[in-house]
Design an enzyme around this catalytic site. Structure first.
Site, PDB file in Angstrom:
ATOM      1  N   GLU A 192      -0.371  25.802   4.220  1.00  0.00           N
ATOM      2  CA  GLU A 192      -0.520  27.150   4.802  1.00  0.00           C
ATOM      3  C   GLU A 192      -1.899  27.712   4.475  1.00  0.00           C
ATOM      4  OE1 GLU A 192       2.948  29.639   4.095  1.00  0.00           O
ATOM      5  OE2 GLU A 192       4.194  28.262   5.255  1.00  0.00           O
ATOM      6  N   GLU A 314       8.142  22.425   6.669  1.00  0.00           N
ATOM      7  CA  GLU A 314       8.958  23.537   6.159  1.00  0.00           C
ATOM      8  C   GLU A 314       9.739  24.117   7.321  1.00  0.00           C
ATOM      9  OE1 GLU A 314       7.135  26.458   3.552  1.00  0.00           O
ATOM     10  OE2 GLU A 314       5.778  24.927   2.732  1.00  0.00           O
TER      11      GLU A 314
HETATM   12  O1  AHR Z   1       9.321  27.807   1.035  1.00  0.00           O
HETATM   13  C1  AHR Z   1       8.800  28.975   0.498  1.00  0.00           C
HETATM   14  C2  AHR Z   1       7.363  29.230   0.924  1.00  0.00           C
HETATM   15  O2  AHR Z   1       7.310  29.440   2.299  1.00  0.00           O
HETATM   16  C3  AHR Z   1       6.394  28.113   0.707  1.00  0.00           C
HETATM   17  O3  AHR Z   1       5.898  28.068  -0.593  1.00  0.00           O
HETATM   18  C4  AHR Z   1       5.305  28.434   1.670  1.00  0.00           C
HETATM   19  O4  AHR Z   1       4.596  27.293   2.093  1.00  0.00           O
HETATM   20  C5  AHR Z   1       6.018  29.147   2.797  1.00  0.00           C
HETATM   21  O5  AHR Z   1       5.394  30.304   3.154  1.00  0.00           O
END
Ligand code: AHR
Length: 510
Positions: A192, A314
């Site tokens: 990110e 994610e």
């Molecule tokens: O999964 C929680 C958080 O969500 C992670 O650390 C991040 O990459 C995303 O914003």
């Protein structure tokens, strides 16, 4: 081509007249492999994911092997976990890997700035992570620190882990007890970086990516930080600036969380909800289909041969934290609705197996949409766990393309397709995974199989009476996998009645 589409449409229309859902499965067109890594997971130094969830230390009273919980190791092996991403998440871009090697008592403690400001004693580091992956039979996916790390740090980490040559890093590894290198293929370069990983522009990140990728050497599968949600420009710029250079990038990530309310400050509750919240969650999660399709189209522009994988590293439900828990730990309950969300997304990923090469649900234990929850020495397998266990038949199977015509599930004048499907073939077994999103109505599904013929059928189901049923500590499991009766297929056809709010696996054999 045109005539095949028309014939399929016609067939669907005729058959849909007698059933609510009609699905044609084209075994004769099976071609793309569903990478087992689509069934991957993610473990971040966040709340009780690592400490307490996976790792309790060798001196713990909780039964463990080299500090890893026996129960969690057993459950993950049973579920078949192909790949595990670590150490973050946002944590990754604050992580300096050398803090996590050497004698445990001598490792420095740091503040986990993103997740509750708690002390991180670094007792779970590179060796522990890779040892854990070997124990559960998962490939490792390591996410490198770009935001606050250096190119040298990254290059040394790769060398420490993967090199068999003599160098200061490999000597250090040997001194720390590991003679042979590990075989780690997957390396993420930043996380990110448009947000917690450095607030970069895509142009700037793409240049930084190329620098890091150049100095992380070996036969690696390097994953660039891709966009969040609908940020098509980020995907376009990163692909345009990196993908034409063969060898520099093998994957680009995508993050999409299902936020039921669409509002980060009140994401709704993980349990104790009604049909409105059920519908909104499923509606939001179905966005994944559009996201994968649109981002794939952008990737096609720069990589028509589909050499670069889409890595959805994610995804999953993100609700409010449970009352009374540390807000920085992101602990949430996991219900039948989570099972449905997992099943829908996995169907979507399977159906895009030509481009989607890995996904990692967030996060494995005790955080967001976890497959396992622990409380001291107790462990619960969540409804999401059972979906991963049921769907493991698709790992490394060949995708069987399908056409579906289904009625709508409508709530408050909004509609979503009632049934969602994917199917694959492996070792002569055709596996079909189906979700009935409607919580009030069973769905009569007519399956028609073109190509191969099948004589035997078996099935299993995940469902419950309540929308928000979940498995709780110290109680019998409410949601798990149960046997489900189906007829034998006849003349390439089979009718299955999916219970309301259910996930069903049908398997056909010759
Ligand atoms: O999964 C929680 C958080 O969500 C992670 O650390 C991040 O990459 C995303 O914003």
């Amino acid at each position: 081509m045109k005539s095949t589409i028309l014939t399929n449409l016609l067939l669907l229309l005729i058959l849909a007249a007698n059933s609510q859902t009609k699905i044609i499965l084209h075994t004769d067109q099976a071609k793309d492999k569903i990478s087992k890594d689509i069934y991957g997971h993610f473990a971040e130094h966040l709340g009780h994911c690592i400490y307490g969830g996976i790792y309790v230390g060798e001196d713990s009273e909780i039964p463990n092997i080299r500090g890893f919980r026996d129960d969690v190791v057993g459950a993950l092996k049973d579920m078949q976990i192909p790949v595990l991403r670590w150490p973050g998440g946002c944590f990754a871009d604050t992580y300096h890997w050398k803090d996590g090697i050497g004698l445990r008592g001598q490792r420095p403690s740091i503040v986990n700035v993103h997740w509750g400001g708690v002390t991180e004693d670094n007792s779970f580091g590179t060796h522990e992570f890779l040892d854990f992956c070997e124990l559960v039979g998962a490939e490792a996916y390591i996410n490198i620190n770009v935001g606050s790390g250096t190119v040298q740090e990254a290059s040394e980490w790769v060398e420490y882990v993967t090199s068999s040559n003599k160098s200061p890093m490999t000597e250090l590894r040997k001194k720390n007890g590991r003679e042979e290198p590990w075989s780690v293929k997957y390396w993420g370069i930043g996380n990110e970086n448009w947000g917690c990983g450095g607030n970069m522009t895509p142009e700037y990140y793409a240049d930084v990516y190329k620098q890091f990728a150049t100095f992380t050497r070996g036969n690696l599968y390097k994953i660039a930080c891709g966009p969040s949600d609908f940020d098509y420009n980020w995907m376009d710029v990163v692909m345009q600036k990196t993908a034409r250079n063969p060898g520099l990038v093998q994957g680009v990530s995508l993050h999409y969380y299902t936020i039921q309310t669409g509002n980060w400050s009140d994401k709704g509750n993980a349990a104790g909800f009604g049909e409105k919240e059920w519908f909104e969650t499923l509606n939001k999660t179905l966005e994944m289909e559009n996201l994968v399709t649109r981002h794939s189209t952008i990737m096609d522009k720069y990589d028509p041969q589909k050499r670069v994988g889409m890595i959805v590293d994610e995804w999953g439900n993100w609700f409010n934290v449970e009352e009374g828990t540390n807000p920085g730990f992101l602990f949430q309950q996991n219900s039948l609705r989570d099972a449905m969300v997992a099943a829908i997304n996995l169907n979507i990923f399977n159906n895009h197996a030509d481009r989607v090469k890995m996904t990692n649900i967030a996060q494995m234990v005790n955080v967001l949409q976890s497959v396992i929850l622990t409380k001291d020495e107790e462990m619960v397998l969540t409804p999401t766990y059972y979906v991963f266990k049921m769907y493991n038949v698709h790992q490394d199977a060949t995708l069987v393309p399908s056409n579906i015509s289904t009625e709508n599930y409508t709530y408050n004048s909004k509609s979503v397709p009632a049934v969602n499907v994917s199917s694959s073939i492996k070792d002569g077994v055709l596996s079909i995974t189906l979700c009935n999103l409607n919580p009030n109505k069973a769905q009569k599904v007519e399956l028609e199989i073109t190509g191969d013929s099948y004589a035997e059928a078996s099935a299993s189901v995940i469902t419950s009476d309540k929308l928000d049923a979940y498995n709780d500590f110290g109680k019998n499991e409410d949601v798990n996998i149960r046997n489900f009766e189906v007829d034998k297929p006849k003349n390439g056809k089979l009718t299955v009645e999916l219970p309301s709010k259910s996930v069903v696996l049908v398997q056909l054999k010759q």
